[in-house]
Design a protein around this motif. Structure first.
Motif, PDB file in Angstrom:
ATOM      1  N   MET A   1      -8.866   5.019  -8.782  1.00 18.72           N
ATOM      2  CA  MET A   1      -7.928   4.257  -7.980  1.00 18.72           C
ATOM      3  C   MET A   1      -8.711   3.620  -6.834  1.00 18.72           C
ATOM      4  N   ASP A   2      -8.495   2.346  -6.582  1.00 23.35           N
ATOM      5  CA  ASP A   2      -9.221   1.676  -5.517  1.00 23.35           C
ATOM      6  C   ASP A   2      -8.677   2.098  -4.150  1.00 23.35           C
ATOM      7  N   THR A   3      -9.473   1.833  -3.141  1.00 25.48           N
ATOM      8  CA  THR A   3      -9.155   2.292  -1.786  1.00 25.48           C
ATOM      9  C   THR A   3      -7.855   1.697  -1.250  1.00 25.48           C
ATOM     10  N   HIS A   8      -2.220   2.448   0.211  1.00 24.54           N
ATOM     11  CA  HIS A   8      -0.822   2.032   0.082  1.00 24.54           C
ATOM     12  C   HIS A   8       0.053   3.212  -0.370  1.00 24.54           C
ATOM     13  N   ILE A   9      -0.398   3.931  -1.382  1.00 22.91           N
ATOM     14  CA  ILE A   9       0.377   5.076  -1.895  1.00 22.91           C
ATOM     15  C   ILE A   9       0.511   6.155  -0.827  1.00 22.91           C
ATOM     16  N   ILE A  10      -0.561   6.436  -0.126  1.00 15.96           N
ATOM     17  CA  ILE A  10      -0.517   7.469   0.918  1.00 15.96           C
ATOM     18  C   ILE A  10       0.429   7.050   2.042  1.00 15.96           C
ATOM     19  N   ASN A  11       0.387   5.784   2.419  1.00 12.44           N
ATOM     20  CA  ASN A  11       1.317   5.308   3.450  1.00 12.44           C
ATOM     21  C   ASN A  11       2.759   5.426   2.978  1.00 12.44           C
ATOM     22  N   GLN A  12       3.011   5.158   1.695  1.00 16.33           N
ATOM     23  CA  GLN A  12       4.357   5.333   1.154  1.00 16.33           C
ATOM     24  C   GLN A  12       4.773   6.809   1.230  1.00 16.33           C
ATOM     25  N   LYS A  14       3.700   9.008   3.355  1.00 18.83           N
ATOM     26  CA  LYS A  14       3.944   9.306   4.771  1.00 18.83           C
ATOM     27  C   LYS A  14       5.322   8.813   5.223  1.00 18.83           C
ATOM     28  N   GLU A  15       5.820   7.777   4.562  1.00 20.14           N
ATOM     29  CA  GLU A  15       7.154   7.256   4.873  1.00 20.14           C
ATOM     30  C   GLU A  15       8.248   8.003   4.128  1.00 20.14           C
ATOM     31  N   GLY A  16       7.867   9.007   3.333  1.00 18.49           N
ATOM     32  CA  GLY A  16       8.859   9.829   2.658  1.00 18.49           C
ATOM     33  C   GLY A  16       9.171   9.436   1.227  1.00 18.49           C
ATOM     34  N   ASP A  17       8.361   8.586   0.630  1.00 19.12           N
ATOM     35  CA  ASP A  17       8.589   8.136  -0.741  1.00 19.12           C
ATOM     36  C   ASP A  17       8.156   9.224  -1.732  1.00 19.12           C
ATOM     37  N   SER A  18       9.135   9.911  -2.322  1.00 12.04           N
ATOM     38  CA  SER A  18       8.819  11.017  -3.234  1.00 12.04           C
ATOM     39  C   SER A  18       8.222  10.514  -4.543  1.00 12.04           C
ATOM     40  N   ASP A  19       8.557   9.303  -4.964  1.00 14.55           N
ATOM     41  CA  ASP A  19       7.961   8.757  -6.187  1.00 14.55           C
ATOM     42  C   ASP A  19       6.462   8.510  -6.004  1.00 14.55           C
ATOM     43  N   ALA A  20       6.077   8.050  -4.834  1.00 11.03           N
ATOM     44  CA  ALA A  20       4.657   7.849  -4.542  1.00 11.03           C
ATOM     45  C   ALA A  20       3.926   9.192  -4.552  1.00 11.03           C
ATOM     46  N   ASN A  65      -6.282  11.031   7.667  1.00  9.47           N
ATOM     47  CA  ASN A  65      -6.575   9.888   8.523  1.00  9.47           C
ATOM     48  C   ASN A  65      -7.477   8.828   7.885  1.00  9.47           C
ATOM     49  N   PHE A  66      -7.693   8.897   6.581  1.00  7.30           N
ATOM     50  CA  PHE A  66      -8.472   7.907   5.835  1.00  7.30           C
ATOM     51  C   PHE A  66      -9.949   7.879   6.230  1.00  7.30           C
ATOM     52  N   LYS A  67     -10.452   8.906   6.890  1.00 10.95           N
ATOM     53  CA  LYS A  67     -11.881   8.957   7.211  1.00 10.95           C
ATOM     54  C   LYS A  67     -12.705   9.357   5.991  1.00 10.95           C
ATOM     55  N   SER A  68     -12.066   9.949   5.009  1.00 10.42           N
ATOM     56  CA  SER A  68     -12.713  10.294   3.743  1.00 10.42           C
ATOM     57  C   SER A  68     -11.776   9.867   2.622  1.00 10.42           C
ATOM     58  N   LYS A  69     -12.252  10.019   1.397  1.00  9.04           N
ATOM     59  CA  LYS A  69     -11.373   9.741   0.267  1.00  9.04           C
ATOM     60  C   LYS A  69     -10.257  10.769   0.236  1.00  9.04           C
TER      61      LYS A  69
END
Length: 187
Positions: A1-3, A8-12, A14-20, A65-69
């Motif tokens: 998966m690209d960065t 995008h998926i991680i931000n989703q 964090k917003e509570g998206d259970s499908d993500a 915090n996106f400092k690593s993969k």
């Protein structure tokens, strides 16, 4: 998966998206299970640990915090949770003494199939020292760098290199124990 896709998926999530979150679990569950099995030497126990891991990930995703993969962060949680579980159960059981026997005898032709290669490699890894098996899985199967392995495991670079060297030798030894002369036919 690209960065960008991962971000995008991680931000989703964090917003509570259970499908993500389900998508992220689906993408990482096999590698995570493999790492847990490397340490715990028991599939059922590793599956239980993985449930705890993904609960922890869901609860702590805000701290990523996106400092690593993401995989590095996740695998670190898998490793820590697995070793903590191992400490709990190791009081009464010596994991190194567990002997794993193939479930059934298979013919020479069947061993040539890819699924049997994986099966015997996994059996051999289960018979190995947890640090060596974990390091081999991260380096070869998850294609992680030594630096990433260090972040995940907390091992020093020198220990990782030693584990890789000893692990390769031990994997060869374990495969020879399991397969004898038929090892060359399997590979």
């Amino acid at each position: 998966m690209d960065t960008q896709s991962e971000r995008h998926i991680i931000n989703q999530i964090k917003e509570g998206d259970s499908d993500a979150f389900k998508l992220m679990v689906e993408r990482h569950k096999d590698a995570s299970l493999s790492l847990a099995i490397s340490i715990l030497k028991d599939q059922d126990l590793a599956e239980d640990v993985l449930q705890d891991v993904f609960i922890t990930v869901f609860q702590k995703i805000e701290t990523f915090n996106f400092k690593s993969k993401f995989a590095t962060w996740l695998y670190r949680i898998v490793v820590n949770t697995s070793y903590n579980q191992l400490k709990k159960i190791k009081k009464g059981v010596d994991i190194e003494e567990i002997t794993i026997v193939p479930e059934k005898l298979i013919t020479h032709e069947e061993m040539l199939k890819e699924e049997n290669q994986k099966r015997f490699i996994n059996l051999a890894l289960l018979r190995m020292n947890a640090d060596e098996a974990l390091t081999l899985r991260l380096f070869y199967l998850s294609e992680m760098s030594i630096k990433e392995i260090s972040k995940i495991t907390g091992f020093k670079t020198s220990k990782i290199k030693v584990c890789l060297h000893r692990g390769r030798n031990n994997l060869d030894f374990q495969l020879r124990q399991l397969l004898g002369n038929e090892l060359n036919d399997l590979l």
